[in-house]
Design an enzyme around this catalytic site. Structure first.
Site, PDB file in Angstrom:
ATOM      1  N   HIS A 197      50.276  37.174  27.071  1.00 26.17           N
ATOM      2  CA  HIS A 197      49.392  37.782  26.072  1.00 26.17           C
ATOM      3  C   HIS A 197      50.213  38.069  24.817  1.00 26.17           C
ATOM      4  O   HIS A 197      50.242  39.184  24.308  1.00 26.17           O
ATOM      5  CB  HIS A 197      48.741  39.050  26.620  1.00 26.17           C
ATOM      6  CG  HIS A 197      47.663  38.773  27.616  1.00 26.17           C
ATOM      7  ND1 HIS A 197      46.374  38.447  27.235  1.00 26.17           N
ATOM      8  CD2 HIS A 197      47.682  38.745  28.970  1.00 26.17           C
ATOM      9  CE1 HIS A 197      45.640  38.249  28.330  1.00 26.17           C
ATOM     10  NE2 HIS A 197      46.414  38.410  29.386  1.00 26.17           N
ATOM     11  N   ASP A 275      44.140  35.278  39.141  1.00 28.16           N
ATOM     12  CA  ASP A 275      43.668  36.081  37.999  1.00 28.16           C
ATOM     13  C   ASP A 275      42.187  36.388  38.191  1.00 28.16           C
ATOM     14  O   ASP A 275      41.394  36.404  37.246  1.00 28.16           O
ATOM     15  CB  ASP A 275      43.906  35.359  36.670  1.00 28.16           C
ATOM     16  CG  ASP A 275      43.751  36.284  35.455  1.00 28.16           C
ATOM     17  OD1 ASP A 275      43.769  37.517  35.636  1.00 28.16           O
ATOM     18  OD2 ASP A 275      43.576  35.771  34.333  1.00 28.16           O
ATOM     19  N   ALA A 310      37.397  35.299  30.811  1.00 26.45           N
ATOM     20  CA  ALA A 310      37.773  36.651  31.241  1.00 26.45           C
ATOM     21  C   ALA A 310      38.156  36.631  32.712  1.00 26.45           C
ATOM     22  O   ALA A 310      37.396  37.039  33.592  1.00 26.45           O
ATOM     23  CB  ALA A 310      36.623  37.619  30.989  1.00 26.45           C
TER      24      ALA A 310
END
Length: 402
Positions: A197, A275, A310
């Site tokens: 990120h 994830d 997401a």
């Protein structure tokens, strides 16, 4: 043999782990540990004997990075964590690191303490992973920008203390003020530092790895890509033998051909993660990821009203299938990416990731199509009928990757 061994013997299997394949394999489980292995006829007599009739037998899968499953989000407290993990365990994941999205510091400290409590009673939970709050706002993905912050030493220390020695991993952006110093603090505390990120360059990634960072969070996603004049963090990770490369292999986050490039470029260092968010192994619908709303349609999770992925709806058995059937990864290497490689990333490869004497009795039996049939975790059989509906889509998506 006339002597009856305590415990359970599994026999008639095709063993497959990172060390290779053994046909007509047998192993003995006593308590929580593998106490003997071998091949061919003449396996020991035991209190319980289970014929696996030629099934593949692999070590239990280890997920370094998961946020939920079965309709339950790990950010919502212990009850949700327990329910979500039941789904992943039914799909072969026997050990899990519980990942948390960016939230206010007080909430993160509370969550870390709750996970530490769970670790004390559930050995299948390896600890926590903070994916945030020390992330770049420009590559925040599905994290609430309001809760992102720079990694000041006092806040880093607070989070380490809240975890009570169960904070296993943290993802941070190395370009943030104080990030390199934070890496020093975290490494000294025994926390595996992941970079991600982040808007980091090739050179900055190298600097973070030299400082002690050892994991690249979901490679290719939420970071600069590979450019012919700016190789970026992925190439830096490819070139550094100390680094484990997380990969979300759901056919949506990373094209299978690009995933194949990662396996070729970093042999033995790719860890297949999920994830996963709450819809993993479950059904389409609207869900919360932290404080954000996620819409799941045809197994693809997007922030409501955006094209930002997401998390995933992936389970690790599906990642194994995609690795072998669509990415062309050798079965031995695909299994290693779910077992021994993530164990090494956490410094736990002395106990997890292989089917050998002295290793934890974490075992998955799969059929010829790599579908999970039976699971044992810490020596006990797992209910594989829990939420067995696969929610994840496996088609290649043209959606912009976050």
């Amino acid at each position: 043999m006339s002597t009856v061994t305590k415990g359970t013997v599994l026999f008639g299997a095709r063993k497959l782990d990172a060390r290779g394949q053994v046909d007509d394999f047998w192993m003995v489980i006593e308590g929580t540990t593998i106490t003997a292995t071998g091949s061919g006829p003449g396996h020991p007599d035991a209190e319980q004997a289970i014929d696996l009739h030629g099934s593949w037998l692999t070590p239990g899968f280890i997920d370094l990075h998961s946020h939920g499953g079965g309709g339950h989000s790990f950010d919502n407290g212990p009850a949700e964590i327990i329910e979500g993990l039941a789904t992943h365990r039914a799909h072969g994941t026997t050990r899990s690191v519980i990942s948390l999205v960016a939230n206010p510091m007080a909430e993160l400290r509370t969550s870390l303490g709750q996970i530490a409590d769970l670790v004390e009673v559930d050995p299948l939970i390896l600890g926590s992973h903070l994916e945030g709050p020390f992330l770049s706002p420009h590559y925040r993905g599905a994290h609430n920008v309001e809760y992102l912050r720079d990694p000041e030493a006092v806040h880093v220390d607070e989070l380490i203390a809240a975890g009570r020695d169960t904070l296993r991993q943290i993802t941070l952006a190395p370009e943030l003020p104080g990030a390199m110093e934070a890496i020093d603090i975290l490494v000294a505390a025994g926390v595996a530092v992941a970079i991600g990120h982040s808007d980091l360059s090739f050179e900055m990634a190298q600097g973070a790895f030299d400082r002690g960072a050892r994991i690249l969070t979901h490679a290719f996603n939420a970071m600069p890509g590979i450019h012919h004049r700016a190789p970026g963090p992925v190439v830096a990770a490819f070139e550094d033998d100390r680094v484990t490369i997380e990969l979300i292999l759901d056919g949506q986050h990373v094209h299978p051909d690009v995933a194949a490039l990662a396996f070729r470029s970093a042999p033995g260092r790719v860890a297949l993660i999920t994830d996963a968010m709450a819809a993993a192994g479950y059904q389409d619908g609207d869900y919360n990821l932290g404080t954000l709303t996620v819409a799941v349609r045809d197994g693809l999770a997007l922030l409501r009203g955006t094209t930002t992925i997401a998390g995933s709806t992936l389970t690790q058995d599906v990642a194994l299938q995609i690795a072998i059937t669509r990415t062309g990864v050798a079965p031995r290497d695909a299994v290693g990416a779910l077992t021994l490689t993530p164990a090494k990333a956490l410094g736990l490869d002395h106990r997890f990731g292989l089917l050998e004497t002295g290793y934890a009795a974490d075992v998955v039996a799969l059929d010829a199509n790599w579908t999970v049939q039976r699971v044992w975790a810490n020596g006990s059989a797992i209910d594989t009928e829990v939420n067995r509906t696969i929610g994840g889509a496996t088609s290649i998506s043209t959606t912009r990757l976050y």
